[in-house]
Design a protein around this motif. Structure first.
Motif, PDB file in Angstrom:
ATOM      1  N   GLY A 169      -0.299  -1.108   3.868  1.00 15.49           N
ATOM      2  CA  GLY A 169       0.185  -0.437   2.665  1.00 15.49           C
ATOM      3  C   GLY A 169       1.668  -0.659   2.454  1.00 15.49           C
ATOM      4  O   GLY A 169       2.115  -0.921   1.325  1.00 15.49           O
ATOM      5  N   SER A 170       2.448  -0.573   3.537  1.00 13.69           N
ATOM      6  CA  SER A 170       3.889  -0.803   3.439  1.00 13.69           C
ATOM      7  C   SER A 170       4.195  -2.227   2.992  1.00 13.69           C
ATOM      8  O   SER A 170       5.031  -2.455   2.116  1.00 13.69           O
ATOM      9  CB  SER A 170       4.559  -0.530   4.793  1.00 13.69           C
ATOM     10  OG  SER A 170       4.355   0.795   5.204  1.00 13.69           O
ATOM     11  N   GLY A 171       3.491  -3.194   3.612  1.00 17.79           N
ATOM     12  CA  GLY A 171       3.712  -4.596   3.249  1.00 17.79           C
ATOM     13  C   GLY A 171       3.328  -4.882   1.812  1.00 17.79           C
ATOM     14  O   GLY A 171       4.059  -5.581   1.084  1.00 17.79           O
ATOM     15  N   ILE A 172       2.197  -4.345   1.392  1.00 18.11           N
ATOM     16  CA  ILE A 172       1.756  -4.546   0.010  1.00 18.11           C
ATOM     17  C   ILE A 172       2.735  -3.874  -0.952  1.00 18.11           C
ATOM     18  O   ILE A 172       3.061  -4.430  -2.016  1.00 18.11           O
ATOM     19  CB  ILE A 172       0.329  -3.996  -0.183  1.00 18.11           C
ATOM     20  CG1 ILE A 172      -0.666  -4.878   0.577  1.00 18.11           C
ATOM     21  CG2 ILE A 172      -0.048  -3.927  -1.662  1.00 18.11           C
ATOM     22  CD1 ILE A 172      -2.064  -4.313   0.665  1.00 18.11           C
ATOM     23  N   TYR A 214       7.078  -7.989   8.922  1.00 22.67           N
ATOM     24  CA  TYR A 214       7.098  -6.978   9.975  1.00 22.67           C
ATOM     25  C   TYR A 214       5.893  -6.055   9.824  1.00 22.67           C
ATOM     26  O   TYR A 214       5.188  -5.764  10.798  1.00 22.67           O
ATOM     27  CB  TYR A 214       8.404  -6.187   9.894  1.00 22.67           C
ATOM     28  CG  TYR A 214       8.535  -5.083  10.920  1.00 22.67           C
ATOM     29  CD1 TYR A 214       9.303  -5.263  12.062  1.00 22.67           C
ATOM     30  CD2 TYR A 214       7.912  -3.847  10.739  1.00 22.67           C
ATOM     31  CE1 TYR A 214       9.436  -4.249  13.008  1.00 22.67           C
ATOM     32  CE2 TYR A 214       8.029  -2.830  11.668  1.00 22.67           C
ATOM     33  CZ  TYR A 214       8.795  -3.037  12.801  1.00 22.67           C
ATOM     34  OH  TYR A 214       8.909  -2.029  13.736  1.00 22.67           O
ATOM     35  N   THR A 215       5.667  -5.592   8.596  1.00 22.58           N
ATOM     36  CA  THR A 215       4.588  -4.628   8.387  1.00 22.58           C
ATOM     37  C   THR A 215       3.211  -5.252   8.585  1.00 22.58           C
ATOM     38  O   THR A 215       2.310  -4.621   9.135  1.00 22.58           O
ATOM     39  CB  THR A 215       4.679  -4.013   6.979  1.00 22.58           C
ATOM     40  OG1 THR A 215       4.588  -5.042   5.995  1.00 22.58           O
ATOM     41  CG2 THR A 215       5.992  -3.278   6.791  1.00 22.58           C
ATOM     42  N   PHE A 216       3.029  -6.493   8.163  1.00 24.85           N
ATOM     43  CA  PHE A 216       1.742  -7.150   8.354  1.00 24.85           C
ATOM     44  C   PHE A 216       1.491  -7.435   9.837  1.00 24.85           C
ATOM     45  O   PHE A 216       0.364  -7.315  10.326  1.00 24.85           O
ATOM     46  CB  PHE A 216       1.659  -8.440   7.542  1.00 24.85           C
ATOM     47  CG  PHE A 216       1.577  -8.203   6.056  1.00 24.85           C
ATOM     48  CD1 PHE A 216       0.747  -7.223   5.529  1.00 24.85           C
ATOM     49  CD2 PHE A 216       2.333  -8.955   5.174  1.00 24.85           C
ATOM     50  CE1 PHE A 216       0.670  -6.997   4.168  1.00 24.85           C
ATOM     51  CE2 PHE A 216       2.266  -8.744   3.803  1.00 24.85           C
ATOM     52  CZ  PHE A 216       1.426  -7.755   3.303  1.00 24.85           C
ATOM     53  N   ALA A 217       2.559  -7.791  10.568  1.00 29.57           N
ATOM     54  CA  ALA A 217       2.419  -7.996  12.015  1.00 29.57           C
ATOM     55  C   ALA A 217       2.101  -6.673  12.710  1.00 29.57           C
ATOM     56  O   ALA A 217       1.310  -6.628  13.656  1.00 29.57           O
ATOM     57  CB  ALA A 217       3.703  -8.598  12.590  1.00 29.57           C
TER      58      ALA A 217
END
Length: 403
Positions: A355-358, A57-60
């Motif tokens: 940042g969230s995805g990582i 979701y975050t990367f998208a």
């Protein structure tokens, strides 16, 4: 609101609509955290696989924000918001219909693609039409939607999931709410073109990127928001899983954690927003960030304990978590000239989502699942979040407010 927009709609009504957009957008993101234990059980997936559901979701969303960067300042804000929110509604209906893990992952990707742009648009509109001296209050009210999502959306979703014994139920609720909000936007949201009137607003996107890369203040602001995401989202998505499998809560007790935490942060977000207007955005952020390290360290090492103690620790955690974001997002609207605000916030949103995805991937690879589902090494995740918070404070001191 500025004089050019007063004839169309009041500032209060506009902020209310932005808060409604943010409520549904935030609920769409944060509902995954309390559903973690349920999804792992119903889909028979691991902590790593759950981490992929959150991170995709975050990367998208980062990709959506990058796409928005090339277009966002070229159109009326009303046109863009209606288009993006329609895509968001469709994405949530797909999540509600998803029959299994892979389809659900694709639906979450689609939701992130549109959700990431909504965050940009909300902050762009606030920056466009709310004077700087009232901007902290406005951001605080809109960010209070994060708390409202915890107070109303998450417990309601969890109750429905429990009643129907189905993880799809929260997404049906979200779809219905989004359709209602979308209808209101179609009827009420005003045309906003202030950002298109500045000289240089039609500069080619690659020239803007070059301009950003050469601007030390903007580079520091992007590093600041990246570190803030690491400091928050390495911990939040795994809290409910930890509370159920390590602290001993029942699944049906989770709603009380989010209800109490959300109620507390509704008040704290508005208070901190007003405080940042009086005390200063950066100073308020530093105070909130320093205080937040204590509950971060605590909630990641909680032992088995009664519900009352769990509620106390988590209320403090959520209050401090929300208190950091209000001045932080206000700082991000003020560190760039108005003609570049939409483009900058698109890049900023992409950095936030990355940042969230990582952060989720880092945490999911630090955490180890025990034989009975318990989470080991969550305390180390708390250390990572605390160090990122301290680095974030240091970088914030280097940022200048320019608009």
């Amino acid at each position: 609101m500025q004089d050019s927009n007063k004839s169309m709609i009041s500032e209060g009504v506009l902020i209310a609509m932005l808060a409604a957009i943010n409520f549904t957008h935030i609920m769409d993101f944060v509902i995954m955290a309390p559903l973690s234990a349920t999804l792992k059980r119903d889909m028979d997936i691991t902590t790593n696989q759950f981490g992929y559901l959150v991170s995709i979701y975050t990367f998208a969303a980062a990709l959506g924000a990058i796409i928005a960067f090339f277009k966002i300042d070229k159109y009326d804000r009303r046109t863009t918001i209606l288009f993006v929110y329609t895509g968001f509604i469709i994405a949530n209906i797909l999540c509600a219909l998803a029959p299994q893990y892979k389809f659900f992952m694709l639906a979450r990707l689609f939701a992130g693609l549109f959700g990431g742009v909504l965050n940009v648009l909300i902050m762009s509109v606030i920056g466009d039409v709310i004077p700087f001296e009232r901007r902290g209050k406005a951001v605080g009210m809109v960010m209070a939607a994060f708390s409202a999502a915890s107070v109303i959306g998450i417990p309601s979703g969890l109750i429905l999931a429990d009643i129907f014994n189905d993880y799809h139920a929260p997404f049906w609720l979200l779809s219905i709410l989004s359709i209602l909000v979308g209808g209101t936007l179609l009827v009420k949201f005003p045309s906003i073109k202030n950002h298109m009137e500045f000289e240089g607003s039609r500069t080619p996107p690659m020239e803007i990127l070059k301009e950003f890369a050469q601007d030390t203040n903007i580079r520091r602001a992007l590093l600041f928001i990246f570190l803030l995401m690491i400091a928050g989202f390495s911990v939040v998505p795994f809290i409910s899983d930890y509370l159920v499998n390590n602290v001993g809560l029942d699944l049906d007790e989770l709603k009380y954690v989010y209800l109490c935490g959300g109620l507390a942060t509704v008040v704290s977000s508005i208070f901190v927003g007003r405080l940042s207007d009086k005390l200063g955005k950066i100073k308020t952020f530093i105070i909130a960030a320093l205080v937040s390290i204590i509950p971060i360290a605590a909630v990641t090492v909680l032992p088995v304990m009664p519900l009352g103690y769990v509620l106390t620790f988590n209320v403090v955690f959520f209050m401090c978590f929300g208190a950091r974001f209000v001045p932080a997002m206000t700082i991000m609207t003020a560190c760039v000239q108005p003609k570049r605000r939409g483009s900058f916030l698109s890049i900023s949103s992409a950095i936030q989502q990355l940042g969230s995805g990582i952060a989720v991937l880092i945490a999911s690879n630090i955490i180890i699942n025990g034989a009975k589902g318990e989470l080991y090494n969550f305390g180390w995740v708390g250390i990572v979040a605390s160090v990122a918070t301290l680095l974030c404070i240091y970088v914030s001191l280097q940022i200048k407010e320019v608009s």
